[in-house]
Write an enzyme that holds these catalytic residues in place. Sequence first.
Site, short mmCIF file in Angstrom:
data_model
loop_
_atom_site.label_atom_id
_atom_site.label_comp_id
_atom_site.label_asym_id
_atom_site.label_seq_id
_atom_site.Cartn_x
_atom_site.Cartn_y
_atom_site.Cartn_z
CD GLU A 119 -3.21 -0.72 0.80
OE1 GLU A 119 -3.50 0.24 0.28
OE2 GLU A 119 -4.21 -1.66 0.72
ZN LIG Z 1 -6.94 -0.80 -2.70
#
Ligand SMILES: [Zn+2]
Length: 589
Positions: A295
Amino acid sequence: MIRSAILLAFAATSTLAAAAPAATSLSTIAERSGFQNTGRYDEVVDLCARFQKAYPKQVRCFEFGRTPEGRPMLALAVSRTGALTAEQAKKRGLPVMLVQGGIHAGEIDGKDAGFLALREALENKAAPGALDKQVLLFVPVFNVDGHERFGKWNRPNQRGPVEMGWRTTAQNYNLNRDYVKADAPEMQSMLALVNAWDPLAYIDLHVTDGAKFQPDVSIQVEPVHGGDEELKRAGAALQTAVMADLKAQGSDPKPYYISFAADDDPTSGFVDSMATPRFSTGYFPMRNRFAMLVETHSWKDYPTRVRITRNTIVSLLSQVAAHGKEWQKMTQEADARATAMAGADFPISYRTTFNAKTIEFPGYEYTRGYSEVSGGLMTHYDESKPQMWSVPLRDEVVPDLKIAAPKGGYLVPLADAARIGAKLKQHGIAFKVLASDQMAAEVETFRATKTKFGAQSFEGHQSLAVEGDWGRERRSLAKGALFVPIAQPKARLVMTMLEPRGADSLLAWGEFNNAFERKEYMEEYVAEDVARAQLEADPALREEFQKKLDSDAEFNKSQAKRLEFFARRHASWDERYNLYPVMRTAQKF
Ligand SMILES: [Zn+2]
């Protein structure tokens, strides 16, 4: 194969392919724009074919599915070993790493970073030699239809690119909740790809949402918190190594998902957890394989995010080249351990303990004050003023509910065999069809003592949570019922799908709701007669009823529950009401 040929023909005739010099013909629109923009899906179609054309011995571009809107789902198999098919990779025992971008198509860093890393690896400028030791399976965009719902404000909490795709599919499925239930055709195609190639590691590339702070990426790996004990060590080593590589290149990676424990409140700190199997990092450990969730931080600009994602992929290529064989052996051993899981305790859920440590987290100065707009508190970050936050981190994750695996396996009755069998097949789970009727077989059944249906629709489902436990009884099964043996490498996944109390079990997703609805009733005036007759005939029952009236206020107040007390003891009572249709058996069929 045929599809690749068509794509190739398409690329050869396109004017861009003819005009562009070799080096730039493998660059992306993103790269040529200084990572201000990202291309549309036709660029992926084009690039996939170009890479194959430029490196015919190292790259194979192929279609592995079609989206509901008819777009081709493309993957590139990349290796210098000559193994460009699943069969060859398996035959040669080569580790396969599947790198997937754009499951949330607005978070598109993975597509542009992947093509960049791929080109550099093929030129041996990045991760030199790594492609001699593995097969990289690159899916630039998982959510293809979502990618083509292109617009400027699809990601209001993200800096760039200028325009991007949409989070969900054309059918409005969030693929990142779909690994177990596999509703979406896209997910079913992905699972078929995974079944064919059996990747050692599955890399899921995202961009986070959330607050403003300095760290630029989180790297989460499983098994680390959950899954096979031995694999946890390798998972932790992979996570540590990739984070170290990123750190050496100026990043500040974190091993947990960087979102506040309490929404919008930086002082609340962070809570790490074990993902449920609806997510990639919860799903792949149930197959005894590695998954990594990357992320990048949405408030870093697009050039920065693509660079970090590219660095992550390059690091992974090196890691798999160095340790892939060893990790492959470990996953095979984990498969053998899972196959021998009968009777052993299996954690169906995990929880994070309340043990917290205080960490120094690089944030920014911020103010929280009353908002006359929302009427609540609002947070304002000043990105020009770095500030160290001392905040709690809870990262001790332990198994929660443990359930003993069945000695033999699960039995799916004939009535549910077709639809549940189809679902099991999508995951490559082995099962047998019973060839003869089983009369009064000794089985375990699950009769729910409490049921709670979800109050609102989620991903098109009404969820169901049940309480209760397995108990022994004898039941008959018609031939055509399914036997799902626990003795198979995917034993964890079998239990994930079929244990009713699992968070992502088929039951929890509402696949068996019908069995938990009451369908036949006794008229109240009939129930009155039945109750009186039972009270008359059985003094012990009269005593039990009185005890319940005295001890259970809710029962005492409810006319329906008081009458049901007697209806349950009547021959007309539906013995299948609240009976989970799937059974367990100690037998091996
Ligand atoms: Zn996502």
